[in-house]
Design a protein around this motif. Structure first.
Motif, PDB file in Angstrom:
ATOM      1  N   UNK A 120     -59.358-120.654 -62.757  1.00  0.00           N
ATOM      2  CA  UNK A 120     -59.513-121.167 -61.897  1.00  0.00           C
ATOM      3  C   UNK A 120     -58.321-122.544 -61.289  1.00  0.00           C
ATOM      4  N   UNK A 121     -56.959-121.789 -61.498  1.00  0.00           N
ATOM      5  CA  UNK A 121     -55.914-122.136 -62.031  1.00  0.00           C
ATOM      6  C   UNK A 121     -55.303-123.528 -63.227  1.00  0.00           C
ATOM      7  N   UNK A 122     -54.249-124.012 -63.656  1.00  0.00           N
ATOM      8  CA  UNK A 122     -53.812-123.788 -64.232  1.00  0.00           C
ATOM      9  C   UNK A 122     -54.826-125.592 -64.992  1.00  0.00           C
TER      10      UNK A 122
ATOM     11  N   UNK B 232     -40.815-121.601 -68.088  1.00  0.00           N
ATOM     12  CA  UNK B 232     -41.555-120.174 -69.300  1.00  0.00           C
ATOM     13  C   UNK B 232     -41.451-119.449 -68.563  1.00  0.00           C
ATOM     14  N   UNK B 233     -41.861-118.874 -67.512  1.00  0.00           N
ATOM     15  CA  UNK B 233     -41.739-118.059 -66.971  1.00  0.00           C
ATOM     16  C   UNK B 233     -40.152-116.916 -67.146  1.00  0.00           C
ATOM     17  N   UNK B 234     -39.248-117.671 -67.301  1.00  0.00           N
ATOM     18  CA  UNK B 234     -37.896-117.193 -67.124  1.00  0.00           C
ATOM     19  C   UNK B 234     -37.654-116.676 -68.326  1.00  0.00           C
TER      20      UNK B 234
ATOM     21  N   UNK C  64     -33.321-124.946 -65.413  1.00  0.00           N
ATOM     22  CA  UNK C  64     -33.503-123.757 -66.688  1.00  0.00           C
ATOM     23  C   UNK C  64     -33.601-122.790 -65.668  1.00  0.00           C
ATOM     24  N   UNK C  65     -34.293-122.008 -65.167  1.00  0.00           N
ATOM     25  CA  UNK C  65     -35.075-120.843 -64.349  1.00  0.00           C
ATOM     26  C   UNK C  65     -34.250-120.525 -63.723  1.00  0.00           C
ATOM     27  N   UNK C  66     -33.331-121.412 -62.963  1.00  0.00           N
ATOM     28  CA  UNK C  66     -31.953-120.895 -61.867  1.00  0.00           C
ATOM     29  C   UNK C  66     -30.870-120.122 -62.995  1.00  0.00           C
ATOM     30  N   UNK C  67     -30.357-120.360 -64.044  1.00  0.00           N
ATOM     31  CA  UNK C  67     -29.192-119.853 -64.936  1.00  0.00           C
ATOM     32  C   UNK C  67     -29.823-118.044 -64.961  1.00  0.00           C
ATOM     33  N   UNK C  68     -28.392-117.621 -64.727  1.00  0.00           N
ATOM     34  CA  UNK C  68     -28.629-116.556 -64.707  1.00  0.00           C
ATOM     35  C   UNK C  68     -29.242-115.430 -66.177  1.00  0.00           C
ATOM     36  N   UNK C  69     -29.598-114.377 -66.285  1.00  0.00           N
ATOM     37  CA  UNK C  69     -30.518-113.945 -67.075  1.00  0.00           C
ATOM     38  C   UNK C  69     -29.947-114.044 -68.690  1.00  0.00           C
TER      39      UNK C  69
ATOM     40  N   UNK D  67     -42.086-126.638 -62.113  1.00  0.00           N
ATOM     41  CA  UNK D  67     -40.847-126.546 -63.131  1.00  0.00           C
ATOM     42  C   UNK D  67     -41.022-125.996 -64.094  1.00  0.00           C
ATOM     43  N   UNK D  68     -42.527-126.055 -65.996  1.00  0.00           N
ATOM     44  CA  UNK D  68     -42.547-125.700 -66.703  1.00  0.00           C
ATOM     45  C   UNK D  68     -43.060-124.432 -66.815  1.00  0.00           C
ATOM     46  N   UNK D  69     -43.641-124.551 -65.485  1.00  0.00           N
ATOM     47  CA  UNK D  69     -43.737-122.690 -65.368  1.00  0.00           C
ATOM     48  C   UNK D  69     -42.957-122.092 -64.878  1.00  0.00           C
TER      49      UNK D  69
END
Length: 241
Positions: A48-50, A62-64, A149-154, A57-59
């Protein structure tokens, strides 16, 4: 840092139960007198949601990170695809996140703690450590990288994670970057290999990858069948319909 080996380094768990086209005969039922009472049964994930990871942005951060620690490939899905963020959020919302099993009092001689224990003692809970760690990564990415952070390259994310792993990334005086890396790696592994009842290991992908047969009640019919490929289909703690 070999990301797939970071998961498999937990050992050759259950490799004898490899997937093969021949199925072992299943047994059903169990002695109900040995069943645990309801309050001792595993608590399934609360859907039912986080509850803790409520910030987008935190998610995304962490996904990245999780998907570089355990990326998708021909062996299985990535950490996020396998539900590791849902697993982590549920754990942080409960006793684990509150540090119920941790000793959080100041040691008598703080200067000796790391030498005696082999690692620093943290007086904050896992939930608090994630909050401060993610805030520090957000500030670092903005100040040094000029983008989230999540927009950085792998490749750049890999470089930063390796610097964290080696203790060479400065995230400020309030965050031990190496310990935060180790915490995230531990939780990504746990989410990928825990029983699906806790939200991770979606479709038992982690178990299928390593050949783990799951939460079976009894293995006695198979003890003498050494070396055979039994083709067990993994079984979860999730009650069958």
């Amino acid at each position: 840092m070999n990301r797939r080996e970071a998961l498999l380094s937990l050992g050759t768990v259950a490799t004898a139960a490899a997937i093969a086209p021949v199925s072992a005969k299943e047994i059903s039922g169990f002695p109900h007198g040995t069943a645990q009472s309801a309050d001792h049964m595993p608590k399934p994930i609360r859907f039912g949601g986080y509850q803790v990871l409520t910030d987008d942005t935190d998610r995304q951060t962490l996904t990245a990170i999780f998907d570089r620690l355990i990326p998708a490939d021909d062996l299985g899905p990535s950490a996020s695809q396998a539900g590791c963020l849902e697993f982590l959020d549920d754990q942080l919302a409960g006793d684990y996140g509150a540090g119920k099993a941790l000793y959080l009092e100041q040691p008598l001689h703080p200067e000796n703690e790391e030498a005696l224990m082999g690692s620093p003692q943290f007086l904050t809970t896992p939930k608090e450590r994630y909050k401060s760690g993610l805030n520090a990564l957000r500030a670092y990415a903005k100040a040094v990288e000029g983008k989230p952070f999540h927009e950085l390259s792998a490749d750049r994310i890999d470089a930063l994670l390796m610097a964290m792993e080696a203790g060479k990334l400065d995230l400020g005086k309030d965050v031990n970057a190496q310990a935060f890396f180790e915490l995230m790696l531990q939780n990504a592994r746990e989410g990928y290999l825990a029983d699906p009842i806790y939200g991770g290991n979606r479709d038992m992908a982690g178990w299928k990858m390593i050949g783990f047969p799951g939460a079976r009640y009894d293995y006695r019919p198979y003890i003498d069948r050494r070396g055979e490929e039994l083709s067990f289909i993994p079984v979860s703690l999730i009650p069958a319909d």
